[in-house]
Structure formats: C-alpha cells, structure tokens
Design a protein around this motif. Structure first.
Motif, PDB file in Angstrom:
ATOM      1  N   ARG A  53       0.840  -1.194   0.000  1.00  0.00           N
ATOM      2  CA  ARG A  53       0.000   0.000   0.000  1.00  0.00           C
ATOM      3  C   ARG A  53       0.879   1.249   0.000  1.00  0.00           C
ATOM      4  O   ARG A  53       1.989   1.242   0.517  1.00  0.00           O
ATOM      5  N   SER A  54       0.346   2.311  -0.589  1.00  0.00           N
ATOM      6  CA  SER A  54       1.019   3.610  -0.505  1.00  0.00           C
ATOM      7  C   SER A  54       0.379   4.421   0.609  1.00  0.00           C
ATOM      8  O   SER A  54      -0.841   4.509   0.700  1.00  0.00           O
ATOM      9  N   GLN A  55       1.213   4.994   1.470  1.00  0.00           N
ATOM     10  CA  GLN A  55       0.720   5.849   2.553  1.00  0.00           C
ATOM     11  C   GLN A  55       1.644   7.051   2.670  1.00  0.00           C
ATOM     12  O   GLN A  55       2.822   6.909   2.956  1.00  0.00           O
ATOM     13  N   GLY A  56       1.110   8.239   2.396  1.00  0.00           N
ATOM     14  CA  GLY A  56       1.908   9.455   2.515  1.00  0.00           C
ATOM     15  C   GLY A  56       2.609   9.856   1.241  1.00  0.00           C
ATOM     16  O   GLY A  56       3.128  10.967   1.137  1.00  0.00           O
ATOM     17  N   GLY A  57       2.687   8.992   0.243  1.00  0.00           N
ATOM     18  CA  GLY A  57       3.353   9.328  -1.010  1.00  0.00           C
ATOM     19  C   GLY A  57       3.314   8.147  -1.950  1.00  0.00           C
ATOM     20  O   GLY A  57       2.878   7.048  -1.590  1.00  0.00           O
ATOM     21  N   PRO A  58       3.750   8.320  -3.203  1.00  0.00           N
ATOM     22  CA  PRO A  58       3.776   7.203  -4.149  1.00  0.00           C
ATOM     23  C   PRO A  58       4.711   6.098  -3.648  1.00  0.00           C
ATOM     24  O   PRO A  58       5.692   6.358  -2.957  1.00  0.00           O
ATOM     25  N   ALA A  59       4.394   4.866  -3.998  1.00  0.00           N
ATOM     26  CA  ALA A  59       5.204   3.722  -3.589  1.00  0.00           C
ATOM     27  C   ALA A  59       5.360   2.789  -4.781  1.00  0.00           C
ATOM     28  O   ALA A  59       4.439   2.614  -5.567  1.00  0.00           O
ATOM     29  N   ASN A  60       6.547   2.206  -4.909  1.00  0.00           N
ATOM     30  CA  ASN A  60       6.849   1.343  -6.047  1.00  0.00           C
ATOM     31  C   ASN A  60       7.456   0.031  -5.563  1.00  0.00           C
ATOM     32  O   ASN A  60       8.380   0.042  -4.738  1.00  0.00           O
ATOM     33  N   LEU A  61       6.957  -1.074  -6.085  1.00  0.00           N
ATOM     34  CA  LEU A  61       7.497  -2.389  -5.778  1.00  0.00           C
ATOM     35  C   LEU A  61       7.822  -3.083  -7.090  1.00  0.00           C
ATOM     36  O   LEU A  61       6.937  -3.295  -7.918  1.00  0.00           O
ATOM     37  N   GLY A  62       9.086  -3.426  -7.290  1.00  0.00           N
ATOM     38  CA  GLY A  62       9.505  -4.143  -8.486  1.00  0.00           C
ATOM     39  C   GLY A  62      10.097  -5.484  -8.113  1.00  0.00           C
ATOM     40  O   GLY A  62      10.936  -5.568  -7.215  1.00  0.00           O
ATOM     41  N   LEU A  63       9.653  -6.535  -8.785  1.00  0.00           N
ATOM     42  CA  LEU A  63      10.162  -7.879  -8.522  1.00  0.00           C
ATOM     43  C   LEU A  63      10.937  -8.371  -9.735  1.00  0.00           C
ATOM     44  O   LEU A  63      10.422  -8.354 -10.857  1.00  0.00           O
ATOM     45  N   THR A  64      12.184  -8.773  -9.542  1.00  0.00           N
ATOM     46  CA  THR A  64      12.964  -9.413 -10.587  1.00  0.00           C
ATOM     47  C   THR A  64      13.557 -10.701 -10.037  1.00  0.00           C
ATOM     48  O   THR A  64      13.999 -10.761  -8.883  1.00  0.00           O
ATOM     49  N   TYR A  65      13.542 -11.734 -10.870  1.00  0.00           N
ATOM     50  CA  TYR A  65      14.025 -13.065 -10.463  1.00  0.00           C
ATOM     51  C   TYR A  65      13.416 -13.471  -9.121  1.00  0.00           C
ATOM     52  O   TYR A  65      14.104 -13.949  -8.224  1.00  0.00           O
ATOM     53  N   THR A  66      12.119 -13.248  -9.003  1.00  0.00           N
ATOM     54  CA  THR A  66      11.427 -13.495  -7.733  1.00  0.00           C
ATOM     55  C   THR A  66      10.147 -14.269  -8.000  1.00  0.00           C
ATOM     56  O   THR A  66       9.452 -13.999  -8.982  1.00  0.00           O
ATOM     57  N   THR A  67       9.838 -15.214  -7.125  1.00  0.00           N
ATOM     58  CA  THR A  67       8.577 -15.932  -7.196  1.00  0.00           C
ATOM     59  C   THR A  67       7.802 -15.741  -5.897  1.00  0.00           C
ATOM     60  O   THR A  67       8.351 -15.950  -4.809  1.00  0.00           O
ATOM     61  N   VAL A  68       6.545 -15.297  -6.006  1.00  0.00           N
ATOM     62  CA  VAL A  68       5.638 -15.217  -4.861  1.00  0.00           C
ATOM     63  C   VAL A  68       4.757 -16.460  -4.958  1.00  0.00           C
ATOM     64  O   VAL A  68       3.879 -16.540  -5.806  1.00  0.00           O
TER      65      VAL A  68
END
Length: 528
Positions: free
Chosen positions: A10-25
C-alpha cells in the motif's frame, strides 16, 4: 490474512513502487489476493507494482477474490518483462489470476503466455475486472511487444455493477485471447480500436497490417451479455455471442459460429468482414432469437453451410451488399449477391480477380461505412483521391485485386498508405542561420494525390534541438512547417497534403537558427 497472503503493498503518505525481478511469490493464502494485494492511498499517491524479469506469482489461493493478484483503489500494475507470469493460482470466487476493481490501471504485455492456468468460477479464471462501487473508470491494457506474441488463454470477465456510472474498460491490441466476456452496462472491451492504440505504452506493437495466417492481430472468443459492449477491429473471432448486449466487429474474420439473443437493446453488427463457418458444422452460421438488431453489411460469407440464419422472434435484420454461397436461411428481401468467393489461399482471404465479389457493388451505389467514409465501386484505392475514389473498395473484406498490393493491410475498406521511405546518407546541418540543408525524395509514376494526412518522420543528431527549424517543401514549392524549436523533435508529423500532387521532388529542409552547436540529419521518410 485478509489481504495479500504473500505481500500486502500500500502507498501511505506518497507514491510507492514495488519491483520484482528473479522473484517468485508462491503458495500463499488470503481471502483477497492470495499472492499480492495492492492498493493506493489516493490517485496522487499511487502504489505501483511491476512483475519483472523472470518473476512470477504462482500457486497462490484466495478464499474469495484474486488468487494471484488483487488490485484496488488507484493501484497501478505492470507486467512486460520476459518471463513474467501469473500462473496456477486459484480464487474461490472471482479472478483466479488477477482481480481488479476500478479505479485501477494495468498494463500487461509480457511475451509468451503471461496469464495462464489460473482457476476461478464465473468465467474469470484469468482476469476479473469490475467497476465496483467507485464512480471512477479503470483501464486494463493488453498488448504485445514488437515481434514477441502475447497470449492470454485464461478467460477474462469484465463486469459492471448495476446503477454504477463507472466503466471497467479493457483495451487490447494484437493479443491472442481465450474467451472475453463483457457483462452489464459499463463493461467495455475494445480490441484494435483507435482508443486501444492510443492507450498503448512505449515499446508496444502497433499493427499497420494483419496477416490472418499468423493471427498477428489476435484471435479469440467474444461474448457480450446483459448490456455489455465489445468493439473489435482487425481480429479473428472464433465465436461471437451477444445476449441483450452490443458487439460491433469490422475489418475482421469471423472463423466460426455466431449466436445472437437480442433483447430490446441488443445489437450485433459485422461490417466489411469475412465470415467462414466451421467446416462440417451442421448448425446455422448465426442463430438469432428475440428482438434487437443484426447487421451484416458489405461482407463475404464463405461456405458451405446448412443455413445462414436461424431466426426466432422479431429481430431487425439488415443483411445488405453481402455475398453468400447459398440462399438457405437468407431472409426474403435481403440485398445479397449469390456467388462463391474465390480466395487466394486457405488463410489468404484476398479475392482473386475472377471472384464474383470483384466489382460487385451496383453502379451509382454509395454506402457510408462505420467510420463515416463513403465507399464506391471499382476504384483503384488511391489514398487521398477525391470523391468516391477516396479509399474505396470493391465488395469484400481482405481484398487485393489481381495480386496488387494497394490494399496492403488486406482489409477491404481501408487502403494501406503508399509508403515512400529513403534512408538518406548522413548530411551535416549548416551551423549558420543564413543557410539550410535540403534532402530530397523523388516520387514518380504514382496516381492520385497524397493522403489527407501524410506522415513525415526524420531523425537528427543535435545537442540543442531547440535551435532547429524543420520544414517539408512540396514539389509545388509550398512550405509546411514541421518543427519550430519546441516539443519532442523525434515524433511522427501529420501534414495535410491533399492539395498537392503526389509526384515530384519532395524536400526536407533543416535550418540551424542559433549558431554554436553543429548537428547532422540522419534520415527522413514519408508515408503518403
């Protein structure tokens, strides 16, 4: 967890960025968003997630919605990298792969099959997109990148809650699809339309032509129900169904059957297209029930078939200027041409010169097509010609007459522009406002006049592009200003040249009005 079995972002207070590389959820459980749940504080502070290189959301479970991914409240989602995938997820209710609720924005263009083998109920194994309760629209863009096909074989369900003014809009170009279902007013699907092209991100494939043998402008099943809306152009539809809803198809191939259950507001229209029933299918080409309106215009129906239309109730039927191989199931009074289309090949739906579809429109007959352009008969398809000679075609979709290529995109109602391209040798731009560089392209033996909107492109190397002025000089000497020091210099310029002759010497003129920095003209091109 309630939201986000693997990750809640979630973004709280400002923009937020999540980038996944070579990752498995992988192998997480939640009520909403088994793999990842994403939401923003507001539109100015978005939460953005990108599933990047060789990354995946896999084998997650949502008790209710969004087995792999749950997007709400101004969330932004990207999936464009090689190896990115949402796969083998499961939802108890909606959105086995992705659940999205307006207002959100999503861009899905990863090569290969980025959304696959997900499971959910209600036709939403791949993506479920709903207008929810928000008054704001949301958009999902499905696209392919240049030379890297994208296929989404899981079902996509676009749903709009009743009495909600917001639209859940899916825009797609050149993507192979499994089944798309658009349900309720406000659920909108547009494929290869101008709106879809305008929404494409950088690096997307923008089709100028469609070769049906390669299905490079996409294919799939299209279903609209209960007020939903689907618009498709330059597409291979393997099944069409409209049930109290609207489907508009043009410049396309319908390779399979159609079912239409009208309802008081239902409409199915097929314009400038070719309909090829499934070989050996004993069913009618189109089954029509209840009221509503069916339009089949300026098209070709190829056979054989047992029956063209099976009609129940009192629908409005507009069957006109369409070639059919048999009158079985053709309503009395329909304006059809009886004949067998002679195509160039199995997957080449251009007409041979001996086909009865060539020059089949009667004399003095004009029709306004869905774009508002008047089409005439027996015209050479010269882009920019005046009157009924402007972009006209004989009867039939995907038509190229006698092996010519003037309709280079193979679609009967729109001629591909005459392309004139010359990669000129690098030339120095004089660093002197009193001088200019002129690079010429000579055009000869062309008929007609340029397109009303000619495309001009050029590339320069210059550390201060704002120093430059770039003009196009017509053979008549008329000067058209392209660039005058402001904006992005490397873009496509549209110029109205309909008053100019097409033949002659066209010149690109480049002047450096502020000395001190030198540069070069790399190349330039015209598409007329």
């Amino acid at each position: 967890a309630n939201f986000g079995g693997g990750i809640r972002f979630r973004s709280q207070g400002g923009p937020a960025n999540l980038g996944l590389t070579y990752t498995t959820v992988r192998s997480n459980i939640a009520r909403f968003g088994g793999g990842i749940a994403v939401s923003s504080e507001n539109a100015s502070r978005p939460a953005t997630v990108e599933i990047g290189l060789e990354s995946s959301i896999a084998n997650n479970v949502a008790g209710l919605d969004g087995g792999g991914l749950h997007l709400t409240n101004h969330a932004v989602f990207w999936m464009r990298a090689t190896g990115a995938a949402v796969t083998n997820n499961e939802a108890g209710q909606f959105g086995g792969g992705i659940y999205a609720q307006t207002p959100i924005s999503a861009y899905i263009g990863a090569p290969g099959e980025p959304i696959r083998e997900n499971v959910a109920s209600n036709d939403s194994g791949g993506i479920y997109f709903s207008s929810g309760t928000s008054p704001l629209d949301g958009t999902i863009v499905l696209y392919r990148q240049s030379l890297t096909p994208t296929a989404i074989y899981n079902p996509i369900l676009i749903n709009s809650l009743e009495n909600n003014a917001a639209d859940a809009i899916v825009l797609a170009t050149s993507v192979d699809l499994g089944t798309v279902v658009s349900r309720h007013p406000g659920a909108v699907f547009e494929l290869n339309t101008q709106a879809a092209l305008d929404a494409l991100p950088d690096g997307a494939y923008r089709p100028a032509s469609c070769l049906l043998a390669q299905f490079d402008c996409g294919r799939g099943r299209l279903i609209a129900r209960d007020g939903g809306r689907i618009e498709a152009e330059r597409f291979t539809a393997t099944y069409l169904e409209a049930n109290s809803a609207t489907i508009d198809v043009r410049d396309s191939l319908v390779n399979g059957s159609m079912a239409f259950f009208g309802g008081p507001s239902g409409r199915m229209s097929i314009h400038q297209s070719t309909v090829v029933p499934t070989p050996g299918d004993p069913r009618p080409v189109a089954t029509i029930d209840s009221d509503g309106r069916l339009e089949l215009r300026d098209s070709i129906v190829s056979g054989p078939y047992t029956q063209l239309l099976q009609i129940a109730g009192n629908p409005i039927i507009d069957l006109s200027q369409t070639m059919v191989p048999s009158l079985a199931g053709v309503p009395t009074g329909a304006n059809v041409i009886l004949g067998t289309a002679q195509f160039s090949g199995q997957f080449d739906y251009r007409l041979q010169s001996t086909s009865p579809g060539i020059d089949a429109l009667p004399a003095q007959y004009d029709r306004v097509d869905p774009r508002g352009t008047v089409r005439g008969i027996n015209q050479p398809g010269v882009c920019g010609a005046t009157g009924t000679a402007a972009n006209t075609r004989d009867l039939g979709a995907f038509e190229t007459r006698n092996g010519d290529t003037f309709m280079s995109d193979r679609f009967g109602d729109l001629m591909g522009p005459q392309s004139v391209r010359e990669e000129t040798p690098r030339a120095a731009i004089p660093d002197n406002p009193q001088q200019n560089l002129q690079s010429a392209i000579a055009i000869a033996n062309r008929s007609g006049v340029p397109c009303p909107l000619t495309k001009v492109q050029f590339r320069v190397q210059h550390q201060r592009p704002s120093d430059l002025q770039v003009n196009l000089v017509a053979p008549t000497g008329h000067v058209y200003v392209l660039f005058n020091g402001s904006g992005d210099i490397h873009r496509s310029y549209s110029v109205d040249l309909s008053a100019e002759p097409i033949n002659g010497e066209w010149k690109l003129e480049v002047r450096d009005i502020l000395p001190g920095v030198s540069g070069t003209l790399e190349s330039w091109a015209m598409q007329m």
